[in-house]
Design an enzyme around this catalytic site. Structure first.
Site, PDB file in Angstrom:
ATOM      1  N   THR A   1      15.441  12.114 -34.057  1.00 30.01           N
ATOM      2  CA  THR A   1      16.365  11.261 -33.302  1.00 30.01           C
ATOM      3  C   THR A   1      17.061  11.982 -32.158  1.00 30.01           C
ATOM      4  OG1 THR A   1      16.708   9.861 -35.227  1.00 30.01           O
ATOM      5  CG2 THR A   1      18.382   9.768 -33.524  1.00 30.01           C
TER       6      THR A   1
ATOM      7  N   GLU B   1      24.728  11.670 -39.987  1.00 32.60           N
ATOM      8  CA  GLU B   1      23.612  11.711 -39.063  1.00 32.60           C
ATOM      9  C   GLU B   1      23.712  10.538 -38.096  1.00 32.60           C
ATOM     10  OE1 GLU B   1      19.923  11.608 -41.184  1.00 32.60           O
ATOM     11  OE2 GLU B   1      20.434   9.835 -42.368  1.00 32.60           O
TER      12      GLU B   1
ATOM     13  N   ASP C   1      24.141   9.790 -44.843  1.00 34.43           N
ATOM     14  CA  ASP C   1      22.918  10.134 -45.554  1.00 34.43           C
ATOM     15  C   ASP C   1      23.041   9.838 -47.048  1.00 34.43           C
ATOM     16  OD1 ASP C   1      20.413  11.142 -46.072  1.00 34.43           O
ATOM     17  OD2 ASP C   1      20.999  13.245 -45.921  1.00 34.43           O
TER      18      ASP C   1
ATOM     19  N   TRP D   1       4.406   2.685 -39.163  1.00 33.70           N
ATOM     20  CA  TRP D   1       5.816   2.918 -39.527  1.00 33.70           C
ATOM     21  C   TRP D   1       6.700   3.097 -38.300  1.00 33.70           C
ATOM     22  CZ3 TRP D   1       9.079   3.542 -43.757  1.00 33.70           C
ATOM     23  CH2 TRP D   1      10.290   4.210 -43.513  1.00 33.70           C
ATOM     24  N   MET D   2       7.935   2.552 -38.378  1.00 32.81           N
ATOM     25  CA  MET D   2       8.969   2.791 -37.375  1.00 32.81           C
ATOM     26  C   MET D   2      10.305   2.981 -38.085  1.00 32.81           C
ATOM     27  SD  MET D   2      10.276   0.301 -34.246  1.00 32.81           S
ATOM     28  CE  MET D   2      10.637  -1.047 -35.364  1.00 32.81           C
ATOM     29  N   ASN D   3      11.158   3.871 -37.546  1.00 30.73           N
ATOM     30  CA  ASN D   3      12.531   3.915 -38.044  1.00 30.73           C
ATOM     31  C   ASN D   3      13.520   3.975 -36.879  1.00 30.73           C
ATOM     32  OD1 ASN D   3      11.156   6.700 -38.746  1.00 30.73           O
ATOM     33  ND2 ASN D   3      13.315   7.271 -38.570  1.00 30.73           N
ATOM     34  N   ASP D   4      14.310   5.007 -36.740  1.00 32.25           N
ATOM     35  CA  ASP D   4      15.457   5.000 -35.830  1.00 32.25           C
ATOM     36  C   ASP D   4      15.140   4.617 -34.390  1.00 32.25           C
ATOM     37  OD1 ASP D   4      16.066   6.362 -38.145  1.00 32.25           O
ATOM     38  OD2 ASP D   4      17.016   8.061 -37.154  1.00 32.25           O
TER      39      ASP D   4
ATOM     40  N   GLN E   1      11.476   6.191 -33.491  1.00 35.31           N
ATOM     41  CA  GLN E   1      10.770   7.055 -34.416  1.00 35.31           C
ATOM     42  C   GLN E   1       9.533   6.310 -34.919  1.00 35.31           C
ATOM     43  OE1 GLN E   1      12.721  10.373 -35.843  1.00 35.31           O
ATOM     44  NE2 GLN E   1      12.667   9.905 -33.659  1.00 35.31           N
TER      45      GLN E   1
END
Length: 642
Positions: free
Chosen positions: A185, A305, A338, A122-125, A141
């Protein structure tokens, strides 16, 4: 007076066709707090913002999800992230009454060839991008253990050109009481003496986990790869101020230098339903003072955010260091909402003395006006590239399949191609986003198509003598202006809410990417013109995912928004196709749409490219240039060289 940041308070995408035939018929299975009590300045600011007349909360034009006729039960994945105090990471809809039977070949094809993504999981920001000693650094992330959100650490990769990347060891892991529930983050700031500081949000190990801001810096600044990072022993350096919910205080920005000789950062939060951005000042990055009031806030927009705040040159000539202000400069304020998981921005003026930002157009304020990207895009982060004097932006492209599908393929999420950002000095109202010039280094053979005539209801295949899964496409479309002027009002209420199969007087027309020969699967990227009763035209740029895949367990919807097309301009688009990612840029980057798609037939050598005109009353002439793109080199850094 400000307050001591350490004061602990309450803690959070030719054949003639009869006019009755819809060019792109619907596929048979296509789914049609607490009140702020301790900061007087913030209360005053919020009261003022609430009193503003004419601010109407709205979202960008985006069609509702279309369900198939039998309306299968919607199966939602379990919530991830909310209980830990961050935004929902399972916010994708699951459309379909049963999982799709993916083959290994289908899943393997989905992995991108030139977009950045980790080897697995998994990867996000995107986090803390910077340039140091010849290397671009990207942190992100990352869950090192699974293809679903959790155990968030900072992944780390480096590149010399923003295209070819080398994976490095993890930069920071959740191993301290102040970030044990996640290294979330953050942003990097390069000081005048070359020192690098990173501020990031951590989630504490206390009974009621608290979002706090922490400081980290390189262990060895002379290391070009910045392999080792030190967490400041005195962390956290900022805790939630009184009256701010302990789970609604996150994502510090890059710092900028103020006229009083101190540094400032801003952090997102909310007061009731008003999204706000708090401002802190510091001289040493270890102690902070909360300034009175807020940088800005907008009623009804909810939690802000991943706030981003940066200057742009009014002449649109170049990028600017984050601390630049003065004549010839405007400031962009961006927030990730959000509540609806979109990135919004506005252009305005920053008063550096009073630390207040004011939008140029209050009716298009942050959260109620322009979006950075009208597709699958969130949590964007920009940085100033001192190497080439430009501002560069990344955004997180989340999945739109089921969580089970992600687990099966072993990875989830991609980063956008890095984009440059400048102010649009022609419209004076928006930014321009464009793929970094380095992407052109991947271009291979080019195919040109000049003056292709598209009659109403026509489709033309574009033979590019190769596969159509890794492409860089530029297209311009011309229309008979006199015909448009002589038409009555039409499609007045259009706003990208209908699929490309729905014919209108002046649209849609554009490209079909990742389509198979039989057009069972296709992703239209197109323009659509609406004419008002007073003769004014509204131009829309849209991306239709309703027939992108035969799979039942993926999102199907139309993305898009209005795009300014000025007098004398043709309709122009640039489209980057990279397997399951399509990034589309209209009018030089005034409007951008990122699409995450999952074809089952239009893959490998079966993928095709077409032009189409599904309008009923206007001819279109198209000029198209298509480059096939090479794959980027994205691999681990040789361990024996670390």
């Amino acid at each position: 007076m400000g307050m001591d940041a350490h004061a602990l308070g309450d803690v959070e995408d030719e054949a003639s066709i009869p006019s009755s035939y819809t060019l792109l018929p619907s596929h048979p299975d296509t789914p049609q707090r607490r009140p702020l009590s301790g900061i007087v300045g913030i209360i005053a600011s919020v009261m003022f913002l609430t009193s503003l007349v004419g601010l109407i909360y709205k979202q960008g034009p985006e069609s509702p999800v279309m369900h198939p006729p039998h309306s299968p039960q919607k199966l939602d994945p379990p919530s991830r992230g909310v209980s830990e105090g961050v935004s929902e990471k399972s916010f994708r809809p699951f459309l379909g009454d049963c999982p799709y039977n993916w083959t290994e070949a289908m899943l393997a094809w989905q992995r991108t060839a030139y977009h950045f993504q980790p080897e697995k999981n998994w990867m996000n920001d995107p986090d803390g991008p910077l340039f140091h000693m010849g290397w671009y650094h990207l942190f992100y992330q990352y869950n090192p253990d699974s293809a679903i959100w959790g155990n968030i650490t900072w992944g780390h990769a480096v590149s010399t050109d923003l295209i070819h990347w080398l994976y490095l060891p993890l930069a920071m892991v959740p191993d301290s009481w102040f970030d044990i529930n996640g290294v979330w983050t953050g942003s990097a700031t390069i000081l005048p003496d070359g020192q690098i500081v990173i501020l990031y949000t951590g989630d504490t190990d206390t009974v009621d986990a608290v979002q706090v801001q922490n400081l980290a810096y390189p262990a060895n600044l002379s290391d070009p790869l910045l392999l080792d990072w030190v967490k400041y022993p005195g962390n956290p350096v900022i805790v939630p101020p009184p009256g701010i919910n302990s789970s609604e205080f996150r994502d510090p920005t890059t710092a900028w230098f103020g006229p009083d000789g101190t540094w400032r950062i801003t952090i997102g939060s909310k007061v009731n339903t008003t999204g706000i951005s708090l401002v802190y000042q510091t001289t040493n990055f270890t102690s902070y003072e909360l300034l009175d009031g807020v940088l800005h806030g907008v009623p009804g927009t909810g939690m802000w955010e991943c706030v981003d705040f940066y200057p742009v040159a009014i002449d649109g000539s170049t990028g600017l260091d984050t601390s630049v202000n003065g004549p010839g400069v405007k400031h962009v304020l961006k927030a990730s909402l959000d509540d609806n998981k979109h990135d919004y921005y506005a252009v305005g003026t920053y008063d550096a003395v009073n630390d207040r930002w004011t939008p140029d157009n209050p009716e298009e304020d942050v959260g109620i006006g322009l979006r950075v990207d009208y597709g699958r895009f969130y949590a964007s982060k920009s940085f100033y590239d001192q190497n080439k004097k430009r501002r560069i932006l990344w955004g997180w492209i989340a999945e739109t399949d089921s969580e089970d599908d992600d687990i099966e393929k072993g990875w989830a999420s991609v980063q956008t191609i890095p984009r440059t950002i400048v102010f649009d000095n022609k419209t004076g109202t928006n930014i321009l986003q464009w793929p970094v010039e380095e992407i052109e280094s991947l271009r291979l053979n080019k195919t040109e198509f000049q003056g292709i005539e598209l009659a109403p209801g026509s489709i033309v295949p574009l033979d590019i003598n190769g596969t159509a899964t890794q492409l860089d496409i530029t297209a311009e479309f011309e229309m008979d202006t006199e015909t448009i002027l002589n038409l009555d009002a039409t499609d007045v209420s259009y706003n990208c809410s209908g699929a490309a199969a729905e014919r209108g007087t002046l649209g849609p027309f554009g490209l079909l990417v990742l389509a198979n020969e039989a057009l069972d699967e296709l992703t239209p990227i197109y323009f659509y013109i609406a004419k008002a009763t007073d003769g004014t035209l509204k131009n829309f740029f849209c991306a239709d995912k309703t027939r992108s895949s035969m799979a039942t367990s993926v999102e199907r919807r139309v993305y898009g928004s209005e795009v300014p097309v000025l007098d004398g301009e043709s309709f122009s688009m640039r489209v980057l196709v990279d397997h399951s990612i399509v990034e589309s840029f209209a009018q030089g980057g005034r409007t951008v749409i990122t699409s995450r798609i999952y074809p089952t037939q239009a893959i490998y050598g079966a993928a095709r490219l077409f032009l189409f005109n599904n309008a009923t009353q206007v001819n279109v002439t198209a000029t198209v240039n298509v480059w096939q793109l090479n794959s980027a080199f994205i691999h681990p850094y040789p361990l024996d060289q670390i």
